[in-house]
Scaffold this motif. Structure first.
Motif: not given
Length: 403
Positions: A7, A10-12, A14-15, A38, A43-44, A47, A50-51
Motif C-alpha cells: 500500500t 503504491t501510494r508513493l 501514485r504520488g 486534492t 486523489v486522497t 496523497t 504528500a505531493v
C-alpha cells in the motif's frame, strides 16, 4: 512483500505520478489550496498532502498552513503558491527592433530583465550569443539555479530541425539553425538545462493561455502584430497546435486586400503588410522615425492622436482588414475565444465595437453566437512563453528534470 508495504509503495508511485500535474496546477494558479489540489488530481487528502510536501522540498512551491482570513467557513485548507526564491529559466526574445533577455520563475513571474538591445545583426550566431550573454549576466547577479532556456523568434520554426524558415524581418538567412545555435550558446555560457526555440506568437499564446487573457479557453486563437508582420497561434486543450512540422497558423499570409500592398511572400494584400505597425504609420501619413520601434510609435499615435481624422481613418482601415482576417479564421477554426496582441490590442482598445462588428458580420459563427475578442493581458508575453518552453520538462516530471 506484506500488504502494508504494498500500500505504501503504491501510494508513493501514485504520488510521484501526480507531481507534474500538481505542479502545473499551482504554476497556472488553478490550485490555490490543498483542497482544490486534492479535487483536481482526484486523489486522497493524504496523497495530495504528500505531493505538496514533495514539491515544497524540491524548492518549487510553498505550503502555507496558517488559518485563512477571518469569516471563512469550515476547516481551513493549506494555501499553495510557487516559491518566489526557487529556480528560474532563461527566457530570450529576438524581434525586428532588438532583443531582450529575462529570468522567469514559476507562475510566469519575471525575476529580472536585461535592457533590450535596439539593433539586430544579420548574423544569428552573433545575436543569439549577445542575448544569451545578457541572460548569463542576470543569472550570475541573481545567484539562482537555472533549469533551462527558451527563445522566441519572429519566424516559423520547423520541427524537428529547429530551423527558422522565414525570418523575414531580421535579414537572417532562411533555414538558419536557430535552435542549435541557441543551445550551443547556452552551453558555452555555462547555463545548465535544455534549450528550446519557438515562434514568438505561438509562445505568446501559450503564456496567455496559462497566465493571462486566455485562461480557461478550450480553443484559443491568438493573433498579434509585434514590431513587424502579423502572426497567429492556436491553443487546443492547453497545448499549442503547431501542425505536422511546426508551421501551422501562418495567418500573416491570409489575403485581406487583393489589390493591396506587395507582400514578402510574393502575394498582395496579406495581413502581414496590411495590419502591422508599418502599415498603420503609412496609412496615417506618418514617416517612421529611428528613435523608437515602429510598434511604440504606432501605439503612441493611437493613444494620443486618435481624434486626428488621418489617424482615425488609418486605424479604421487596419481594423477592417484585421476583422476580415479574423472572420475567416473563425469560420475555419471555430475558437471559443480570440485574443489580440501588440498593435492589434491597441486597435481593439481604440474601437472595440467596430472590430467585433466586422468579425460578427463576416463570420458564420460570429453571427450565431459571437466569439469573445479580448486584449492580451501580459507584458512581454512572448518572453513568458519562451520561459514556458523551458519549464515544460519540470512540469512533466519534476524529479527527473531537477535531478
Amino acid at each position: 512483500m506484506n500488504g502494508k508495504a504494498t500500500t505504501i509503495r503504491t501510494r508513493l508511485e501514485r504520488g510521484r505520478g501526480a507531481l507534474g500535474p500538481a505542479l502545473e496546477l499551482v504554476h497556472t494558479g488553478r490550485a490555490p489550496t490543498r483542497a482544490v489540489l486534492t479535487a483536481e488530481l482526484g486523489v486522497t487528502r493524504a496523497t495530495a498532502g504528500a505531493v505538496a510536501a514533495e514539491l515544497e522540498a524540491l524548492g518549487l512551491i510553498r505550503v502555507d498552513s496558517r488559518p485563512a482570513a477571518a469569516g471563512s467557513q469550515g476547516r481551513p485548507s493549506h494555501r499553495l503558491a510557487v516559491d518566489d526564491t526557487g529556480p528560474v529559466v532563461l527566457a530570450a526574445q529576438v524581434h525586428a527592433d532588438g532583443f531582450r533577455a529575462a529570468l522567469v520563475g514559476l507562475g510566469g513571474r519575471t525575476v529580472a530583465t536585461a535592457p533590450g538591445c535596439v539593433t539586430v545583426s544579420a548574423d544569428p550566431a552573433q545575436v543569439l550569443g549577445e542575448v544569451v550573454e545578457a541572460g548569463a549576466v542576470l543569472l550570475r547577479a541573481s545567484g539562482r539555479r537555472c533549469v533551462g532556456a527558451g527563445l522566441a523568434v519572429p519566424s516559423a520554426v520547423a520541427e524537428p530541425e529547429g530551423t527558422a524558415l522565414n525570418p523575414l524581418h531580421l535579414a537572417w538567412p532562411a533555414g538558419a539553425p536557430v535552435r542549435d545555435i541557441f543551445a550551443e550558446r547556452v552551453r558555452a555560457a555555462g547555463i545548465h538545462g535544455p534549450a528550446f526555440t519557438g515562434n514568438d506568437v505561438n509562445l505568446a499564446a501559450l503564456a496567455e493561455h496559462r497566465h493571462g487573457a486566455g485562461r480557461g479557453a478550450k480553443h484559443l486563437l491568438c493573433v498579434a502584430t509585434g514590431h513587424r508582420g502579423v502572426g497567429g497561434a492556436l491553443v487546443l486543450d492547453g497545448r499549442l497546435h503547431t501542425g505536422s512540422a511546426g508551421l501551422a497558423l501562418e495567418v500573416g499570409h491570409l489575403t485581406v486586400n487583393p489589390e493591396g500592398r506587395p507582400c514578402h511572400c510574393g502575394s498582395r494584400g496579406c495581413l502581414d503588410v496590411e495590419a502591422d505597425p508599418l502599415a498603420f504609420l503609412t496609412a496615417a501619413g506618418r514617416e517612421p522615425g529611428p528613435e523608437v520601434s515602429l510598434l511604440q510609435q504606432s501605439r503612441e499615435l493611437l493613444r494620443t492622436e486618435y481624434d486626428d481624422p488621418a489617424v482615425r481613418h488609418a486605424g479604421e482601415e487596419l481594423i477592417d482588414r484585421l476583422g476580415l482576417g479574423l472572420a475567416g479564421l473563425v469560420n475555419i477554426l471555430n475558437p471559443d475565444r480570440i485574443i489580440l496582441g501588440g498593435l492589434h490590442r491597441e486597435l481593439l482598445d481604440a474601437d472595440p465595437e467596430r472590430l467585433r462588428a466586422v468579425v460578427a458580420d463576416r463570420s458564420l459563427w460570429g453571427r450565431s453566437g459571437g466569439v469573445p475578442i479580448l486584449a492580451c493581458a501580459l507584458d512581454h508575453n512572448s518572453l513568458v512563453g519562451a520561459a514556458e518552453l523551458a519549464w515544460q520538462p519540470v512540469l512533466d516530471d519534476p524529479l527527473v528534470a531537477l535531478g
